[in-house]
Design a protein around this motif. Sequence first.
Motif, short mmCIF file in Angstrom:
data_model
loop_
_atom_site.label_atom_id
_atom_site.label_comp_id
_atom_site.label_asym_id
_atom_site.label_seq_id
_atom_site.Cartn_x
_atom_site.Cartn_y
_atom_site.Cartn_z
N TYR A 1 83.21 11.85 19.08
CA TYR A 1 81.75 12.00 19.07
C TYR A 1 81.27 12.85 20.24
O TYR A 1 80.26 13.56 20.12
CB TYR A 1 81.08 10.62 19.08
N ASN A 2 81.98 12.83 21.35
CA ASN A 2 81.63 13.72 22.46
C ASN A 2 81.84 15.18 22.07
O ASN A 2 81.01 16.05 22.36
CB ASN A 2 82.46 13.38 23.69
N ASP A 3 82.98 15.44 21.41
CA ASP A 3 83.25 16.81 20.96
C ASP A 3 82.21 17.27 19.93
O ASP A 3 81.74 18.41 19.97
CB ASP A 3 84.65 16.90 20.35
N LEU A 4 81.86 16.37 19.02
CA LEU A 4 80.88 16.71 17.99
C LEU A 4 79.51 16.98 18.61
O LEU A 4 78.80 17.91 18.20
CB LEU A 4 80.79 15.58 16.96
N GLN A 5 79.15 16.20 19.62
CA GLN A 5 77.88 16.42 20.31
C GLN A 5 77.86 17.78 21.01
O GLN A 5 76.84 18.48 21.00
CB GLN A 5 77.62 15.30 21.31
N ASP A 6 78.98 18.15 21.61
CA ASP A 6 79.06 19.47 22.27
C ASP A 6 78.87 20.60 21.25
O ASP A 6 78.19 21.60 21.54
CB ASP A 6 80.41 19.62 22.97
#
Length: 430
Positions: free
Chosen positions: A111-116
Amino acid sequence: MKQLQKYRIQIAALSETCMYDCGVKLINDFTWIFSGLPSVNKTRNAHGVAICLDKAAAKVWKDSGSEWEAVSERIVKIRLKCLFVNLTIISIYSPVNPTNNQMNDASQQFYNDLQDVISRIPTGDMYIIMGDFNARVEGKKQQQQNLCNSIGPYTVDITNENGEKLIDLCTINSIIVTNTFFKHKLAHQTSWMHPGNKQWHMIDYTLVNKKFRSSVEDCRMYRKAAGAIGTDHHLMRIKIKLHFKSRRKLVQKKVVYDPIKMKNDNALKQFQKDLIPTLSDATDETISIDEKYDRFVEHMKTNAEKTFKIDKNKIRKRKEWLTDEILEIVEKKATAFVNWQNHRGTKLEIEYANKYKRLRKLAKTKIDKRQTEYWDEICEEIESSIKLNDPVNAFNIIRRLSGKMKRVENMAIKDKHGKLILNSTDQLER
């Protein structure tokens, strides 16, 4: 590929492809942009995502510069530059719902990667995030909490940990989960059956940024496609049609002139006098004929607005036979009536009453005389038009006077003796 063609899918997001490395491939007229684990790390774990484009979508993508990015083995992104709005397509494959700390770290990293990725999307783009989120969401609970209405009312599960992360992602980025906004049968809402308890769940989603929610026309599952492919997830198809606000046409405001002033001799003389200075441009050889015409038209409009401008205090539409003299008498009559009422019971009552009655009689006389003159003029105009073989002008005059046209079938028809005819056959003969 046959299933994509059968269901007329132009852009497909594929999860759990188990394709290693990343790149672009052409398979059976479909362009694949894929991302997976490095080929040196062979594994039996599920991984890999891809975006599949048909010929039309692939052409748009190539004309847009073939822009794509393999973020990780679970996220791949492409961008299409379209005519009115650019599209960013993201295909994802989320880790399963975490049951221990290691799985929780993997889910949080996803989810951190997707948010980026979302943060780097241009603000004007419409972005669509599709894939297996391995998340379950509940609509009623979110509606009670008023969390930006990211989740619709049509859900089938209770929110799990991945579902909470998905809701947080949608709330922060003003995204909606389109599946939950369309009412379908349970078979067309759920996409995966739990192998243990044999219950169907909704874990595959399509996310769209909220300002383009009206462009999403439908989102549902198709079960036959899964049987042909041999996957435990059903095909999810979303139908999108972009809607744009129509541009208002700039319509020039129509200028209306006072017809009474246009018939006034003094006003006409003043208008002609104001136009005299513009005639000097006609002899100026340094100006082109087009420019002369434009100047003349501009002077005409300016002087007409100044001379024949409608008085704002007399905007109300009045009868054609009314004259300024009659209106002045009527206004005096109204004032006399008010004075009479204000002096009731005083010595001046009789004086004001007589003045009012005198003006009322004068107004009636003037109106009757003017109406007679007006109708004589109209009749002469109609008769003259008929004599000159101009029935169109005569018809236009009659139509102007009659106002709104009545439908013939609704008109009462009478016989020679004045009796109403009710029979349709007799009406036609009459």
